[in-house]
Design an enzyme around this catalytic site. Structure first.
Site, PDB file in Angstrom:
ATOM      1  N   ALA A 196      -9.063   2.487  -5.888  1.00 55.13           N
ATOM      2  CA  ALA A 196      -9.886   1.300  -5.609  1.00 55.13           C
ATOM      3  C   ALA A 196      -9.145   0.073  -6.136  1.00 55.13           C
ATOM      4  O   ALA A 196      -8.296   0.181  -7.025  1.00 55.13           O
ATOM      5  CB  ALA A 196     -11.259   1.418  -6.249  1.00 55.13           C
ATOM      6  N   PHE A 197      -9.482  -1.100  -5.599  1.00 57.38           N
ATOM      7  CA  PHE A 197      -8.704  -2.304  -5.926  1.00 57.38           C
ATOM      8  C   PHE A 197      -8.805  -2.669  -7.407  1.00 57.38           C
ATOM      9  O   PHE A 197      -7.976  -3.430  -7.910  1.00 57.38           O
ATOM     10  CB  PHE A 197      -9.152  -3.483  -5.057  1.00 57.38           C
ATOM     11  CG  PHE A 197     -10.267  -4.311  -5.632  1.00 57.38           C
ATOM     12  CD1 PHE A 197     -11.579  -3.923  -5.496  1.00 57.38           C
ATOM     13  CD2 PHE A 197      -9.992  -5.476  -6.337  1.00 57.38           C
ATOM     14  CE1 PHE A 197     -12.614  -4.676  -6.040  1.00 57.38           C
ATOM     15  CE2 PHE A 197     -11.010  -6.239  -6.879  1.00 57.38           C
ATOM     16  CZ  PHE A 197     -12.334  -5.834  -6.727  1.00 57.38           C
ATOM     17  N   LYS A 198      -9.793  -2.126  -8.109  1.00 54.03           N
ATOM     18  CA  LYS A 198      -9.950  -2.484  -9.526  1.00 54.03           C
ATOM     19  C   LYS A 198      -8.725  -2.081 -10.359  1.00 54.03           C
ATOM     20  O   LYS A 198      -8.461  -2.678 -11.390  1.00 54.03           O
ATOM     21  CB  LYS A 198     -11.230  -1.887 -10.079  1.00 54.03           C
ATOM     22  CG  LYS A 198     -12.438  -2.514  -9.389  1.00 54.03           C
ATOM     23  CD  LYS A 198     -13.731  -2.266 -10.085  1.00 54.03           C
ATOM     24  CE  LYS A 198     -14.844  -3.108  -9.489  1.00 54.03           C
ATOM     25  NZ  LYS A 198     -15.156  -2.770  -8.086  1.00 54.03           N
ATOM     26  N   ASP A 199      -7.964  -1.098  -9.880  1.00 48.69           N
ATOM     27  CA  ASP A 199      -6.723  -0.733 -10.576  1.00 48.69           C
ATOM     28  C   ASP A 199      -5.741  -1.901 -10.653  1.00 48.69           C
ATOM     29  O   ASP A 199      -4.966  -1.998 -11.597  1.00 48.69           O
ATOM     30  CB  ASP A 199      -6.009   0.414  -9.841  1.00 48.69           C
ATOM     31  CG  ASP A 199      -6.736   1.745  -9.973  1.00 48.69           C
ATOM     32  OD1 ASP A 199      -7.376   1.986 -11.011  1.00 48.69           O
ATOM     33  OD2 ASP A 199      -6.654   2.542  -9.019  1.00 48.69           O
ATOM     34  N   MET A 226      -7.019  -3.783 -13.669  1.00 49.11           N
ATOM     35  CA  MET A 226      -7.281  -2.993 -14.870  1.00 49.11           C
ATOM     36  C   MET A 226      -5.988  -2.435 -15.462  1.00 49.11           C
ATOM     37  O   MET A 226      -5.843  -2.348 -16.676  1.00 49.11           O
ATOM     38  CB  MET A 226      -8.239  -1.869 -14.505  1.00 49.11           C
ATOM     39  CG  MET A 226      -9.150  -1.466 -15.615  1.00 49.11           C
ATOM     40  SD  MET A 226     -10.356  -2.709 -16.106  1.00 49.11           S
ATOM     41  CE  MET A 226     -11.784  -2.203 -15.169  1.00 49.11           C
TER      42      MET A 226
END
Ligand SMILES: *Cc1c(COP(=O)(O)O)cnc(C)c1O
Length: 464
Positions: free
Chosen positions: A112-115, A118
């Site tokens: 997911a793009f949160k990587d 993060m």
């Protein structure tokens, strides 16, 4: 670069000070005192850079209290083809001759793009804590994407423990396997006997106990963190460079949105001078943001009014990053921002509403039926399988695109994470990236705990 609060507390802080903090002391969000402007010559030079070096250039405009050699080394260690799957890190795929392209942001460890943000945050935390000789215990609540992205970013990092609360048995089997299969000693999965709201209430209760918070050095990694937003600015530039041949061209971005964190980074990129035509905010049935951009009224909704949808990471009724955009819209008038965000809802004046277009924003909305139809259409017309969140973005992009406009839809997750909706739309399983084949059968490491604040505190003190 110094930072100040959206609500008018004008104490100037440096990047490293706000890195480990959440909200500003006056309840506002941190913003840079001004947005650095990027000249045409600089844009031209950036065109040829690798993703990591582009990230370094952008970050170094906002971070002046980490030595440049350290920052460059840190960023080069984060954005590698090994971690993100391709040399481009965020490769662009054109969808036939539709004028629309997908920018892949979800080839990191948790799909997911949160990587994208993060992974950088994990490296920055380790660096800064090491420099200060401090430790941090991250406490969070997750219904899926954020928790796993945080754990994969912090696993094995010096000086950091993660205590992640999730509702027991309520995540998708894939998401649960991703989180619970981590065996690192500094990662603690706590499966709470309750729903997501119970998890969030526990985090709030622990954070509101200021003495406990200080004594056990409790921190968070939620989407209001400025460093996360800053990391996301980079892929707007990277997408633009892939989609265009010269800086005379403009592109639009269409962004599947919940907390307004992703698209707020697009706003920052535009403020820096990236040639952005429009920023198109796509919502699902939880359409607080679409309503705002259509009417000028912002009406956050209660948890009970939040629909559970098949694009669950956008099931948000109070967009935690939205205050940053409103601060810019209101000319950084802290008192005006504070008045708006301490009320339960607000409506812009006609004059203020008129300014929304000056910032390039527009919006649209998508439903479950739209999502399914868009997944089918994208597969049939372009041979590409997309996830339900990306489908919300593509649906709105197809609807809003003007003739001749280039629209980049941000792909925010891979379909493998949301199998059920792919089955429903395509009657076939979602493609699984290499390495994720048998993940549901890996050994799991987690604790089931009651939805009880005292129990969670006791767990933290025993394991911190
Ligand atoms: C978090 C998330 C979103 C929403 O992003 P915001 O920054 O909250 O607007 C959209 N899609 C997916 C897959 C996500 O994980």
């Amino acid at each position: 670069m110094k930072y100040l609060s959206t609500r008018g507390d004008a104490t100037l802080r440096s990047f490293s000070d706000i890195l480990l903090e959440g909200l500003a002391p006056d309840g506002g969000l941190y913003l840079p005192a001004s947005y650095p402007k990027v000249s045409d010559a600089t844009l031209q030079r950036w065109r040829g850079l690798s993703y990591a070096d582009l990230a370094f250039e952008i970050l170094s405009l906002y971070i002046d209290d980490i030595p440049v050699d350290d920052l460059r080394a840190l960023v080069r260690k984060v954005y590698t083809p090994e971690v993100f799957g391709t040399k481009e890190i965020v490769p662009l795929t054109r969808l036939g001759n539709s004028g629309i392209a997908l920018e892949a942001l979800s080839n990191g460890p948790t799909l997911a793009f949160k990587d994208m943000a993060m992974q950088l945050l994990g490296a920055l935390f380790e660096y800064e804590l090491g420099r200060r000789g401090e430790t941090l215990n991250i406490l969070g609540a997750t219904s899926g994407d954020t928790g796993s992205a945080a754990e994969y970013a912090m696993k094995g990092k010096q000086g950091v423990n993660v205590f992640m609360l999730s509702p027991n048995g309520r995540m998708s089997p894939f998401q649960q396997a991703q989180m619970f299969s981590l065996q690192d000693a500094n990662i603690h999965n706590l499966a709470v006997e309750g729903v997501f709201d119970d998890c969030q209430d526990i985090v709030k209760a622990v954070s509101n106990d200021l003495e406990f918070k200080r004594k056990w050095r409790i921190g968070t990694v939620n989407s209001i963190n400025w460093a996360r937003l800053l990391a996301q600015v980079v892929y707007y530039f990277a997408g633009y460079f892939q989609a265009t041949k010269s800086n005379a061209e403009k592109v639009s971005f269409c962004v599947p949105s919940g907390n307004f964190g992703n698209v707020c980074a697009g706003h920052v990129a535009r403020m820096m001078g990236l040639p952005v035509q429009r920023l198109i905010v796509a919502t699902n049935e939880n359409d607080v943001l679409d309503e705002f951009f259509r009417t000028g009224g912002y009406r956050p909704r209660a948890a009970a009014e939040t629909h559970e949808t098949s694009s669950p990471s956008m099931d948000i009724s109070k967009a935690s990053n939205f205050e940053r955009f409103i601060a810019d819209l209101l000319g950084r008038n802290g008192d005006a921002v504070k008045a708006r965000f301490t009320a339960s809802s607000f409506t812009l004046s006609a004059e203020e509403r008129g300014k929304i277009a000056d910032f390039g924003f527009t919006s649209g909305r998508s439903t479950h039926a739209d999502r399914v139809a868009t997944i089918q259409r994208c597969h049939a017309e372009f041979g590409v399988v997309i996830d339900p969140h990306t489908a919300d973005g593509l649906k709105v992009a197809l609807e809003k695109r003007d003739p001749g406009e280039t629209v980049i839809v941000l792909e925010t997750a891979l379909p493998a994470k949301f199998e059920a909706t792919i089955q429903e739309a395509l009657h076939q399983p979602a493609p699984r990236p290499k390495g994720f084949e048998g993940i549901e059968s890996l050994p799991k490491r987690f604790q089931v705990v009651p939805a009880d604040v005292a129990t969670i505190k006791a767990y933290i003190t025993a394991n911190a």
